[in-house]
Design an enzyme around this catalytic site. Structure first.
Site, PDB file in Angstrom:
ATOM      1  N   CYS A 141       0.795  -0.773  -0.269  1.00  0.00           N
ATOM      2  CA  CYS A 141       0.273  -0.024   0.141  1.00  0.00           C
ATOM      3  C   CYS A 141       0.889   1.697   0.369  1.00  0.00           C
ATOM      4  O   CYS A 141       0.320   2.660   0.010  1.00  0.00           O
ATOM      5  CB  CYS A 141      -0.781   0.233   0.884  1.00  0.00           C
ATOM      6  N   ASP A 164       2.537   2.381   2.606  1.00  0.00           N
ATOM      7  CA  ASP A 164       2.271   3.429   3.897  1.00  0.00           C
ATOM      8  C   ASP A 164       3.348   2.947   4.306  1.00  0.00           C
ATOM      9  O   ASP A 164       4.604   1.786   4.189  1.00  0.00           O
ATOM     10  CB  ASP A 164       1.527   2.622   5.275  1.00  0.00           C
ATOM     11  N   CYS A 195      -2.971   3.187   7.405  1.00  0.00           N
ATOM     12  CA  CYS A 195      -4.624   3.364   7.861  1.00  0.00           C
ATOM     13  C   CYS A 195      -4.548   3.073   9.361  1.00  0.00           C
ATOM     14  O   CYS A 195      -3.881   3.257  10.329  1.00  0.00           O
ATOM     15  CB  CYS A 195      -5.007   1.793   6.796  1.00  0.00           C
ATOM     16  N   CYS A 241      -0.869  -5.000   7.138  1.00  0.00           N
ATOM     17  CA  CYS A 241      -0.824  -3.655   7.977  1.00  0.00           C
ATOM     18  C   CYS A 241       0.361  -4.694   9.402  1.00  0.00           C
ATOM     19  O   CYS A 241       1.256  -3.467   9.193  1.00  0.00           O
ATOM     20  CB  CYS A 241      -1.981  -2.949   8.796  1.00  0.00           C
TER      21      CYS A 241
HETATM   22 FE1  FES Z   1      -1.341   0.666   4.397  1.00  0.00          FE
HETATM   23 FE2  FES Z   1      -2.991  -0.534   6.355  1.00  0.00          FE
HETATM   24  S1  FES Z   1      -3.545   0.221   4.410  1.00  0.00           S
HETATM   25  S2  FES Z   1      -0.640  -0.419   6.343  1.00  0.00           S
END
Ligand code: FES
Length: 149
Positions: free
Chosen positions: A34, A36, A59, A103
């Site tokens: 993602c 992140d 998230c 995540c």
């Molecule tokens: Fe990226 Fe949860 S969607 S860490």
């Protein structure tokens, strides 16, 4: 409700957020799925985690797992912090929806990266303690339930 009460609590009131100016171990990892990012700051004294902070650009599940993970390692010896798995963090949060399991891997990996950084700063090869660091989801504990693996 998709998320447990504990996940909602740690998302709404995350513990140990921010920067630790006198950290002596810092780890940053990214989630390949993602994009992140999570950063963990550790202050290590006498092989114990005296203090910990985190910054997560991600998230709600990533923020909740970061928060719980920091609570689980605070005050613990490094050897214990290194044993923390994303599965244990999820269990402490009363679970995550399967699509959010990936995540939770960020916190485990960021803690390992921060401890590796600490050992490197001490002039010690971290590999025997931390192992080879990987951000590859295929290596995460228990694999993913979201179809990526
Ligand atoms: Fe990226 Fe949860 S969607 S860490």
């Amino acid at each position: 409700m998709m998320y447990s009460a504990k996940v909602m609590d740690h998302f709404a009131n995350p513990r140990n957020t921010g920067v630790l100016p006198d950290a002596n171990g810092v780890g940053e990892v990214g989630n390949q799925q993602c994009g992140d990012i999570m950063k963990i700051y550790l202050k290590i004294e006498n092989d114990q985690i005296a203090d910990v902070r985190f910054q997560t650009f991600g998230c709600g599940a990533a923020i909740a797992t970061s928060s719980m993970a920091t609570e689980l390692i605070k005050g613990k010896p490094l050897s214990e912090a290194l044993k923390l798995t994303n599965g244990a963090v999820m269990e402490a949060l009363d679970g995550l929806p399967p699509v959010k399991v990936h995540c939770s891997v960020l916190a485990e990996q960021a803690i390992k990266a921060a401890i590796a950084d600490y050992y490197t700063r001490q002039g010690i090869d971290p590999t025997p303690f931390v192992g080879e660091l990987s951000e590859d989801c295929h290596d995460c504990h228990g694999g993913c339930d979201d179809g990526c693996c």
